[in-house]
Write a protein that holds these residues in place. Structure first.
Motif, PDB file in Angstrom:
ATOM      1  N   GLU A 238       0.839  -1.203   0.000  1.00  0.00           N
ATOM      2  CA  GLU A 238       0.000   0.000   0.000  1.00  0.00           C
ATOM      3  C   GLU A 238       0.874   1.254   0.000  1.00  0.00           C
ATOM      4  N   ARG A 240       3.945   1.533  -1.179  1.00  0.00           N
ATOM      5  CA  ARG A 240       4.566   1.635  -2.494  1.00  0.00           C
ATOM      6  C   ARG A 240       3.578   2.231  -3.515  1.00  0.00           C
ATOM      7  N   GLN A 241       2.378   1.690  -3.531  1.00  0.00           N
ATOM      8  CA  GLN A 241       1.392   2.158  -4.501  1.00  0.00           C
ATOM      9  C   GLN A 241       1.093   3.637  -4.305  1.00  0.00           C
ATOM     10  N   ARG A 242       1.030   4.084  -3.059  1.00  0.00           N
ATOM     11  CA  ARG A 242       0.774   5.509  -2.804  1.00  0.00           C
ATOM     12  C   ARG A 242       1.934   6.364  -3.292  1.00  0.00           C
ATOM     13  N   GLU A 244       4.192   5.653  -5.583  1.00  0.00           N
ATOM     14  CA  GLU A 244       4.325   5.641  -7.035  1.00  0.00           C
ATOM     15  C   GLU A 244       3.250   6.493  -7.710  1.00  0.00           C
ATOM     16  N   SER A 245       2.065   6.527  -7.093  1.00  0.00           N
ATOM     17  CA  SER A 245       1.001   7.366  -7.673  1.00  0.00           C
ATOM     18  C   SER A 245       1.282   8.846  -7.445  1.00  0.00           C
ATOM     19  N   GLU A 246       1.926   9.162  -6.309  1.00  0.00           N
ATOM     20  CA  GLU A 246       2.230  10.565  -6.009  1.00  0.00           C
ATOM     21  C   GLU A 246       3.410  11.077  -6.840  1.00  0.00           C
ATOM     22  N   ASP A 248       4.873   9.399  -9.619  1.00  0.00           N
ATOM     23  CA  ASP A 248       4.916   8.931 -10.999  1.00  0.00           C
ATOM     24  C   ASP A 248       6.295   8.382 -11.365  1.00  0.00           C
ATOM     25  N   GLN A 249       6.869   7.581 -10.477  1.00  0.00           N
ATOM     26  CA  GLN A 249       8.165   6.944 -10.741  1.00  0.00           C
ATOM     27  C   GLN A 249       8.248   5.642  -9.949  1.00  0.00           C
ATOM     28  N   LYS A 250       9.138   4.753 -10.410  1.00  0.00           N
ATOM     29  CA  LYS A 250       9.320   3.490  -9.718  1.00  0.00           C
ATOM     30  C   LYS A 250       9.972   3.725  -8.368  1.00  0.00           C
TER      31      LYS A 250
END
Length: 882
Positions: A238, A240-242, A244-246, A248-250
């Motif tokens: 969770e 990580r997903q937050r 990456e969405s904030e 826009d990078q790995k």
């Protein structure tokens, strides 16, 4: 995506892991051949031969596996090779070549050649993705036990359930948590990632996962302890997903900027030095100290209050060319206020902020390679200011990484390239002294090591040494009156004090005593002549009660001294010594020895070792007292006069002496960083001196003196080593080495007198193994007990006169235990070294009404009555049990 790594390309690794999942986990196939290896039966076989048959000890991993798998089928052994492939697949701190070699060696234990390596064994597949650390290697067998148990449990599931578990990451995690495991294992985290890289992090250490959630997700330590492994992994997903969405990078939690958020690195600070404003007087001395392996700690001005102990700093030279980074080290204290560095402002009561810095690398930009200002300004892109107005500014993260890499590429500063322009620089370049204690059980070659390997390093051929050096050695143990008598005899038995103090013998004695340039040498000469003057002298006015035997000198009118009185009788040994001195080295093999050996014992004292007051009897029976140098003090004075050579003190049985009483205040002076050195005028330039209590002289232990000692760990009569001494010495263990026993022909065997052989190496190993069990590893026997044994007769004597008496000492005369060590219990009487008969009190005391118990009567056989079989059974009984 979780399988992204900023350091490693994971495509081939994850493809190999997926191939294992489809072929081996969900089926029973093999990675390397066409057989069915990953079967329940093979796993059960490995459980019996490996899991249920642990082998401890210092042998290699492969060797122990070969023993465990000796009676295992070829298919099970090959499965073990593939299990190890899976076990090592994730680890990035093990080289691919090492992984391949290990898998191949295990496979070939099956007796079959290793097949053509498949793609899952190439460098790309075996490159790894995460560091498992040294703990994983240390406990690899425990991880392997868990892996075998896990796959056995999985293979026991119905096929449809296996398929469901392999498709659902969270169901697999819940199921895996039910499998028994020994302690905290890394493998559950590794397998979760290899099977489900989109759901699990490539993090094999649970503490790292918890720290990430604590620092970046705000979970408390208390809450984290309540979460299961699956819940922790779901929380990480969770997070990580937050992120990456904030952004826009790995996201890779082991890369910047995320790594610094949960694993803060030490701060990096820039300290400044402007030679125009502050002349660094000890700069070259400090540079040489650091290049010689020492650290230097200084107080340094800082404008910031944020540096903390343990942070890193770089020192930039500004104000004049050459400019750039010239030093690196760490912050040794938090900032503090002290008197201002400007004396005028300090007089006005002004304060300044400082921080202690420990320099670990210091460079002279005129001589050494450094990081120039041009290089710094050209390679940094984050606007870092490399020419600050003040000292103590934080280095930005990108610049910190850059200068760290640049600094690590700099060649080391070479001490040999620096000239010793001052006495202190000469002292710095003298090698750091050795303080070493060799310890171990008796007979492990401790004294032999000193004699054969160390002492020759402190010797030189007399014929190649200057005459003065040979004289110094010859006169090192003489008293002043003896050296003066030798000089006077060499001058024909008549000379003035002026003649005596310039004589080579007198000068050599002065050098040995550390008094070559002492202004009081004339008084020393006068004092010795007067103390030993004959009582009937008409020219010597010294009181009779202050004169000391032997009385051999007298002064003629005109100031010339002669040999008289007791000279004919008391001077016999000195005349022989004079003849030797005139002849020079007796042979081409004569050597100058710059070492001294002393043996400590329970009555050895400070007065023997350092200095003490010695009584002297005069001719009329009166007693006077004088301060005499002990062996150590005299030897230190000799070493201090010969700075270009190293000297060594060898202390045998150091633990038998009362360390505090013997060393006294010198316990501080022997520390490597407290060693002293002096200039040509005798002024201390480095180290520490103390005032000795008897003589009142200032004394230091010279830097060119090494101290070695031996300690017998089996000596139970001595208390534990003084803790203060333990802190000042390196301890080097010497343990029994049976392979160093030559025997009769170099292989450890001797004839048994009956056409067979006795194995001395196996004999020592068997005795020591039993002693390690019954007592302690320190109460064993060294190989030296048997190195001179060439035949049965010699072995019998060693057993009766050396081994058995020491066993009696070890076991406090508990003869039953001694017989156990020698395997005498249960053996035929003919094969016993120590017999045991029963003493019957009824027969011994027939008229006694007391109910006395029977007692065993133990007797050691005479050497000649001990058979070869009696000795052979000591180790053969052990081999039979194995």
């Amino acid at each position: 995506m979780s399988h992204y790594s900023h350091k490693h390309e994971t495509t081939h690794l994850l493809a190999a892991a997926n191939r294992w999942k489809e072929i081996c986990l969900l089926q029973d196939g093999s990675l390397f051949c066409d057989k069915d290896l990953w079967t329940h039966d093979n796993l059960e076989e490995l459980d019996r031969s490996f899991t249920q048959n642990p082998i401890e000890g210092g042998d290699s991993y492969i060797h122990k596996l070969s023993l465990q798998l000796a009676d295992t089928s070829a298919d099970a052994i090959q499965l073990m090779a593939e299990l190890n492939w899976l076990l090592l697949l994730f680890s990035s701190n093990i080289k691919p070549a090492t992984k391949r070699r290990m898998v191949k060696e295990i496979w070939e234990l099956s007796g079959e050649a290793f097949p053509e390596p498949p793609p899952c064994l190439n460098d790309q597949a075996l490159g790894g993705v995460g560091s498992t650390g040294t703990g994983f290697n240390t406990h690899r067998w425990r991880e392997l036990v868990f892996l075998i148990d896990l796959i056995r449990a999985f293979k026991s599931l119905p096929p449809d359930q296996q398929q469901r578990q392999a498709e659902d990451p969270w169901a697999f995690a819940d199921w895996m948590a039910t499998v028994r495991r020994d302690g905290i294992r890394q493998l559950p985290h590794i397998l979760s990632y290899l099977l489900f890289p989109d759901s699990f992090e490539y993090i094999s250490i649970i503490l790292d996962k918890q720290k990430i959630l604590e620092k970046m997700a705000g979970l408390s330590k208390h809450r984290l302890k309540q979460l299961s492994d699956r819940e922790i992994d779901q929380s990480l997903l969770e997070l990580r997903q937050r992120l990456e969405s904030e952004g826009d990078q790995k996201v890779d939690f082991y890369d910047s900027p995320w790594l610094e958020q949960w694993r803060p690195s030490p701060g990096i600070w820039l300290m400044a030095w402007n030679p125009k404003h502050w002349p660094w007087k000890s700069y070259q001395d400090d540079r040489l100290k650091i290049a010689s392996g020492e650290n230097v700690t200084l107080s340094w001005r800082t404008a910031s209050t944020h540096p903390r102990e343990g942070d890193t700093f770089y020192l930039v030279r500004v104000g004049q060319e050459p400019r750039g980074l010239i030093a690196r080290g760490n912050i040794a204290s938090a900032p503090y206020e002290d008197e201002h560095y400007n004396p005028d402002r300090a007089d006005n009561g002004e304060k300044a902020r400082f921080v202690d810095i420990t320099l670990t690398d210091l460079r002279d930009p005129d001589v050494d390679t450094y990081i120039s200002m041009d290089k710094l300004q050209a390679d940094t892109t984050d606007g870092q200011n490399w020419s600050p107005q003040g000292s103590g500014i934080e280095v930005k993260s990108l610049s910190a990484k850059l200068i760290g890499k640049l600094w690590d590429k700099l060649p080391p500063v070479k001490v040999s390239a620096a000239k010793a322009d001052t006495p202190i620089q000469e002292a710095i370049q003298i090698a750091r002294p050795a303080n070493t204690i060799f310890y171990g059980p008796p007979g492990t070659g401790k004294t032999y090591h000193l004699q054969k390997h160390l002492m020759p390093k402190y010797e030189s051929e007399a014929k190649q040494a200057p005459t003065g050096k040979w004289l110094e050695e010859q006169l090192a143990g003489t008293a002043w009156w003896e050296a003066i008598a030798l000089a006077l005899a060499d001058l024909g038995g008549i000379a003035t004090v002026n003649d005596l103090i310039v004589h080579p013998y007198f000068k050599a004695k002065a050098r040995v005593q550390g008094r070559a340039n002492n202004p009081h040498l004339r008084q020393t000469c006068w004092g010795a002549l007067q103390q030993h003057a004959v009582l009937e002298s008409e020219t010597v006015k010294t009181a009779a009660e202050k004169r000391i035997s032997p009385l051999i000198f007298d002064k003629q009118h005109g100031g010339r001294w002669i040999l008289t009185g007791d000279w004919e009788e008391a001077g016999e040994g000195l005349r022989e010594k004079l003849a030797q001195l005139k002849q020079g080295p007796a042979s081409d093999d004569a050597r100058i020895k710059r070492h001294l050996t002393v043996t400590f014992h329970q009555s050895y004292s400070y007065e023997d070792f350092v200095e003490g007051i010695r009584p002297q009897t005069t001719e009329d029976g009166a007693i006077s007292y004088e301060v005499r140098d002990g062996l150590f003090k005299a030897f230190c004075l000799r070493a201090s006069q010969d700075p270009k050579q190293r000297y060594a003190l060898f202390i045998d049985e150091i633990n038998r002496g009362n360390i505090s009483r013997i060393f006294g205040e010198l316990i501080t002076l022997i520390e490597a960083d407290k060693r002293a050195w002096w200039d040509e005028e005798g002024q201390l330039v480095e180290g520490i001196e103390l005032v000795l209590p008897y003589s009142g002289e200032r004394f230091g232990v010279p830097k060119n003196l090494d101290i070695y000692a031996t300690m017998n760990t089996a000596d139970r009569s001595i208390a534990l080593m003084d803790a203060a001494l333990r802190r000042r010495f390196h301890f080097h263990e010497l343990m029994p080495e049976p392979k160093r026993i030559p025997g009769g022909q170099g292989d450890g065997y001797i004839p048994d007198g009956e056409g067979g052989l006795l194995n001395l190496r196996a004999l020592l190993e068997a005795i020591n193994l039993r002693l390690r069990y019954l007592l302690h590893r320190d109460q064993t026997f060294g190989h030296a007990y048997f190195t001179e044994v060439k035949d049965l007769e010699a072995l019998r004597r060693v057993m009766v006169y050396d081994i058995i008496p020491m066993l009696a000492e070890y076991f406090y005369d508990d003869w039953r235990q001694i017989r156990r060590v020698l395997a005498d219990e249960g053996a035929d009487v003919e094969q016993q070294l120590i017999t045991a008969e029963t003493l019957d009190p009824a027969r011994l005391f027939p008229d006694s009404d007391d109910l006395l118990p029977e007692r065993p009567d133990y007797r050691v056989k005479a050497p000649g009555k001990i058979s070869a079989d009696a000795i052979k059974k000591i180790y053969e009984s052990l081999e039979a049990e194995a």
